[in-house]
Design an enzyme around this catalytic site. Structure first.
Site, PDB file in Angstrom:
ATOM      1  CB  CYS A  38      -0.995   0.035   1.352  1.00  0.00           C
ATOM      2  SG  CYS A  38      -1.802   1.537   1.635  1.00  0.00           S
ATOM      3  CB  SER A  40      -0.319   3.689   4.185  1.00  0.00           C
ATOM      4  OG  SER A  40      -0.969   4.341   3.458  1.00  0.00           O
ATOM      5  CG  HIS A  43       2.783   8.150   2.234  1.00  0.00           C
ATOM      6  ND1 HIS A  43       3.117   8.743   1.232  1.00  0.00           N
ATOM      7  CD2 HIS A  43       1.534   7.997   2.181  1.00  0.00           C
ATOM      8  CE1 HIS A  43       2.061   8.959   0.568  1.00  0.00           C
ATOM      9  NE2 HIS A  43       1.145   8.364   0.996  1.00  0.00           N
ATOM     10  CG  HIS A  59      -1.129  -1.355   6.297  1.00  0.00           C
ATOM     11  ND1 HIS A  59       0.097  -0.666   5.710  1.00  0.00           N
ATOM     12  CD2 HIS A  59      -2.090  -0.812   5.577  1.00  0.00           C
ATOM     13  CE1 HIS A  59      -0.509  -0.070   4.765  1.00  0.00           C
ATOM     14  NE2 HIS A  59      -1.802  -0.054   4.713  1.00  0.00           N
ATOM     15  CB  CYS A 163      -5.222  -1.574   3.685  1.00  0.00           C
ATOM     16  SG  CYS A 163      -5.011   0.223   3.675  1.00  0.00           S
TER      17      CYS A 163
HETATM   18  P1  PAD Z   1      -1.116   4.254  -5.320  1.00  0.00           P
HETATM   19  O1  PAD Z   1       0.285   4.722  -5.319  1.00  0.00           O
HETATM   20  O2  PAD Z   1      -1.311   3.049  -5.610  1.00  0.00           O
HETATM   21  O3  PAD Z   1      -1.985   5.273  -6.324  1.00  0.00           O
HETATM   22  C1  PAD Z   1      -1.706   6.811  -6.559  1.00  0.00           C
HETATM   23  C2  PAD Z   1      -2.527   7.227  -7.825  1.00  0.00           C
HETATM   24  O4  PAD Z   1      -2.085   8.676  -8.063  1.00  0.00           O
HETATM   25  C3  PAD Z   1      -1.570   6.413  -9.114  1.00  0.00           C
HETATM   26  O5  PAD Z   1      -2.468   5.552  -9.891  1.00  0.00           O
HETATM   27  C4  PAD Z   1      -0.792   7.672  -9.748  1.00  0.00           C
HETATM   28  O6  PAD Z   1      -0.813   7.647 -11.165  1.00  0.00           O
HETATM   29  C5  PAD Z   1      -2.025   8.797  -9.571  1.00  0.00           C
HETATM   30  N1  PAD Z   1      -1.511  10.347  -9.682  1.00  0.00           N
HETATM   31  C6  PAD Z   1      -0.181  10.510  -9.507  1.00  0.00           C
HETATM   32  N2  PAD Z   1      -0.234  11.992  -9.516  1.00  0.00           N
HETATM   33  C7  PAD Z   1      -1.411  12.315  -9.835  1.00  0.00           C
HETATM   34  C8  PAD Z   1      -1.946  13.619 -10.121  1.00  0.00           C
HETATM   35  N3  PAD Z   1      -1.428  14.788 -10.275  1.00  0.00           N
HETATM   36  N4  PAD Z   1      -3.305  13.638 -10.239  1.00  0.00           N
HETATM   37  C9  PAD Z   1      -4.051  12.620 -10.175  1.00  0.00           C
HETATM   38  N5  PAD Z   1      -3.736  11.444 -10.067  1.00  0.00           N
HETATM   39  C10 PAD Z   1      -2.175  11.214  -9.728  1.00  0.00           C
HETATM   40  O7  PAD Z   1      -1.630   4.703  -3.828  1.00  0.00           O
HETATM   41  P2  PAD Z   1      -2.753   4.155  -2.968  1.00  0.00           P
HETATM   42  O8  PAD Z   1      -3.997   4.020  -3.706  1.00  0.00           O
HETATM   43  O9  PAD Z   1      -1.949   3.017  -2.348  1.00  0.00           O
HETATM   44  O10 PAD Z   1      -2.800   5.213  -1.633  1.00  0.00           O
HETATM   45  C11 PAD Z   1      -3.272   6.402  -2.218  1.00  0.00           C
HETATM   46  C12 PAD Z   1      -3.440   7.236  -0.971  1.00  0.00           C
HETATM   47  O11 PAD Z   1      -4.330   6.947   0.205  1.00  0.00           O
HETATM   48  C13 PAD Z   1      -1.733   7.401  -0.334  1.00  0.00           C
HETATM   49  O12 PAD Z   1      -1.698   8.775   0.196  1.00  0.00           O
HETATM   50  C14 PAD Z   1      -2.110   6.387   1.091  1.00  0.00           C
HETATM   51  O13 PAD Z   1      -1.171   6.657   2.011  1.00  0.00           O
HETATM   52  C15 PAD Z   1      -3.501   6.590   1.365  1.00  0.00           C
HETATM   53  C16 PAD Z   1      -4.198   5.668   2.118  1.00  0.00           C
HETATM   54  N6  PAD Z   1      -5.142   6.336   3.186  1.00  0.00           N
HETATM   55  C17 PAD Z   1      -5.759   5.537   4.032  1.00  0.00           C
HETATM   56  C18 PAD Z   1      -6.527   6.286   5.102  1.00  0.00           C
HETATM   57  O14 PAD Z   1      -6.931   5.504   6.104  1.00  0.00           O
HETATM   58  N7  PAD Z   1      -6.772   7.371   5.115  1.00  0.00           N
HETATM   59  C19 PAD Z   1      -5.583   4.021   3.986  1.00  0.00           C
HETATM   60  C20 PAD Z   1      -4.672   3.637   3.006  1.00  0.00           C
HETATM   61  C21 PAD Z   1      -4.078   4.453   1.965  1.00  0.00           C
HETATM   62 ZN    ZN Z   2      -2.854   0.761   3.443  1.00  0.00          ZN
END
Ligand code: PAD
Ligand code: ZN
Length: 362
Positions: A38, A40, A43, A59, A163
């Site tokens: 993921c 996260s 990060h 996770h 997740c």
């Molecule tokens: P990921 O890296 O799989 O997806 C990110 C996407 O964003 C990719 O498809 C990229 O192509 C796209 N992207 C890049 N730049 C841009 C832009 N300028 N505009 C639009 N799209 C773009 O990430 P993920 O899906 O695993 O996670 C996404 C976020 O969610 C990340 O910050 C993660 O930490 C967060 C998250 N939050 C929680 C929560 O509880 N809030 C849980 C899990 C993940």
């Molecule tokens: Zn996650």
């Protein structure tokens, strides 16, 4: 057992020999079968969020129960389970009012550096991550960090629910409570964003606009329910969304974790609309909003793990998959061995994958 250890930020994970103790009274020992990568995790690997190191990250996982503590009645050895970092006590104010993701009991939802569930024959403490540490062949967790699932559910698809899928789907259904016909924008269509799109489709949303810089992601988004696609390289995203919707959307979801895209999510709302921030914006960074926009009752809110009630939501998501409504197969871009984990994160960083999963039996 083997585990992938983060020793230092911005350094590759290292496979080490690690062990876990016997389960305490309310703990469960799980044989990890699958763990998803993921953003996260990335990060934390990049130091955008702090965590005591060394640590075993991961996770998003599914596995089989091996051993249970003396007080555990919820599962028995052989049961298939999905893990969730939203471990809950069930008795604090937040849990008893139904907001288990906000559990405040730190004896159950332990703070970073608090648990002693991993050891590795060195003096230095090895830290568990988010009460799980899924990048390991075994996990020792609290019984309230797992949900039992039906055995005919493929574990590599079940793991994704742990997740990415619960977070994106839950942000739409639980946090924002999107209703039939409402318009939705999802900014960032990775593993979590795709689940928001599929969730919006399940919730019966009207327009579902996917925003991503990767054309392959936009194409998949269309298969999962997006009615329109927006590529930020074709001009101002807010203007493109306004043009498509005749003035703005009811719901926007930021699923990337950046200041600019969080600001875009708020700026593209119709009067009365709500922006839900799912992405993890780097720790300490602030976002700026136009104060006037609040006069037209625009709202902005956070969403943790899709405001889940995972013991209820995850089995329901599995039913959606079984009925052909949740397209989990489309999430998996690569199946890796634990030893290939750094390659998986490099591909994530390059934006190439929706989800890579570690298959522990491979
Ligand atoms: P990921 O890296 O799989 O997806 C990110 C996407 O964003 C990719 O498809 C990229 O192509 C796209 N992207 C890049 N730049 C841009 C832009 N300028 N505009 C639009 N799209 C773009 O990430 P993920 O899906 O695993 O996670 C996404 C976020 O969610 C990340 O910050 C993660 O930490 C967060 C998250 N939050 C929680 C929560 O509880 N809030 C849980 C899990 C993940
Ligand atoms: Zn996650």
């Amino acid at each position: 057992m083997k585990a992938a250890v983060l020793h230092e930020v911005n350094k590759p994970l290292v496979i080490e020999d690690v062990s876990v103790p016997n389960p305490g009274p309310r703990e469960v020992l799980i044989r990890t079968k699958v763990a998803g990568l993921c953003h996260s995790d990335l990060h934390f690997m990049e130091g955008l969020y702090p965590h005591p190191l060394p640590a075993v990250l991961g996770h998003e996982s599914a596995g089989v129960v091996e051993k249970v503590g003396s007080d555990v009645t919820y599962v028995k050895p052989g049961d298939h389970v999905v893990t969730c970092l939203s471990v809950f006590c069930g008795t604090c104010d937040n849990c008893t009012t139904g907001r288990t993701v906000l559990c405040t009991d730190t004896t159950v939802k332990m703070l970073p550096g608090q648990s002693n569930r991993l050891s590795w024959g060195r003096k230095e403490k090895l830290n568990q991550f988010l009460n799980l540490s899924s990048f390991a062949e075994q996990m020792l967790v609290h019984e309230n960090a797992i949900v039992k699932i039906r055995k005919d559910m493929p574990l590599e698809l079940a793991a994704l629910i742990g997740c990415g899928v619960i977070t994106g789907y839950g942000a739409v259904v639980n946090t924002a409570k999107v209703t039939a016909g409402e318009s939705v924008v999802v900014i960032g269509c990775g593993g979590v964003g795709m689940a928001a799109i599929n969730g919006a489709e399940i919730a019966g949303a009207g327009r579902i606009i996917a925003v991503d810089t990767n054309p392959a992601k936009l194409q998949l988004a269309t298969k999962l329910g997006a009615t329109d696609i927006v590529d930020p390289r074709n001009g101002d995203v807010v203007q493109q969304v306004r043009d498509l919707t005749g003035g703005g959307v009811h719901h926007s979801f930021e699923v990337l974790g950046r200041k600019e895209t969080a600001e875009q999510a708020f700026a593209m709302l119709a009067p009365g609309g709500t922006a839900t921030i799912v992405g993890m914006i780097p720790f300490g960074q602030k976002i700026e909003l136009h104060g006037f926009d609040f006069l037209r009752e625009r709202k902005i809110q956070g969403s943790s793990m899709g405001s889940n009630h995972f013991r209820v939501d995850m089995p329901r998501l599995i039913e959606f998959y079984m009925r052909g409504k949740l397209h989990l197969e489309d999430w998996i871009s690569a199946k890796l061995k634990l030893s290939e984990i750094n390659e998986g994160f490099a591909n994530m960083k390059a934006g190439k994958t929706v989800r890579s999963v570690i298959m522990f039996d491979a």
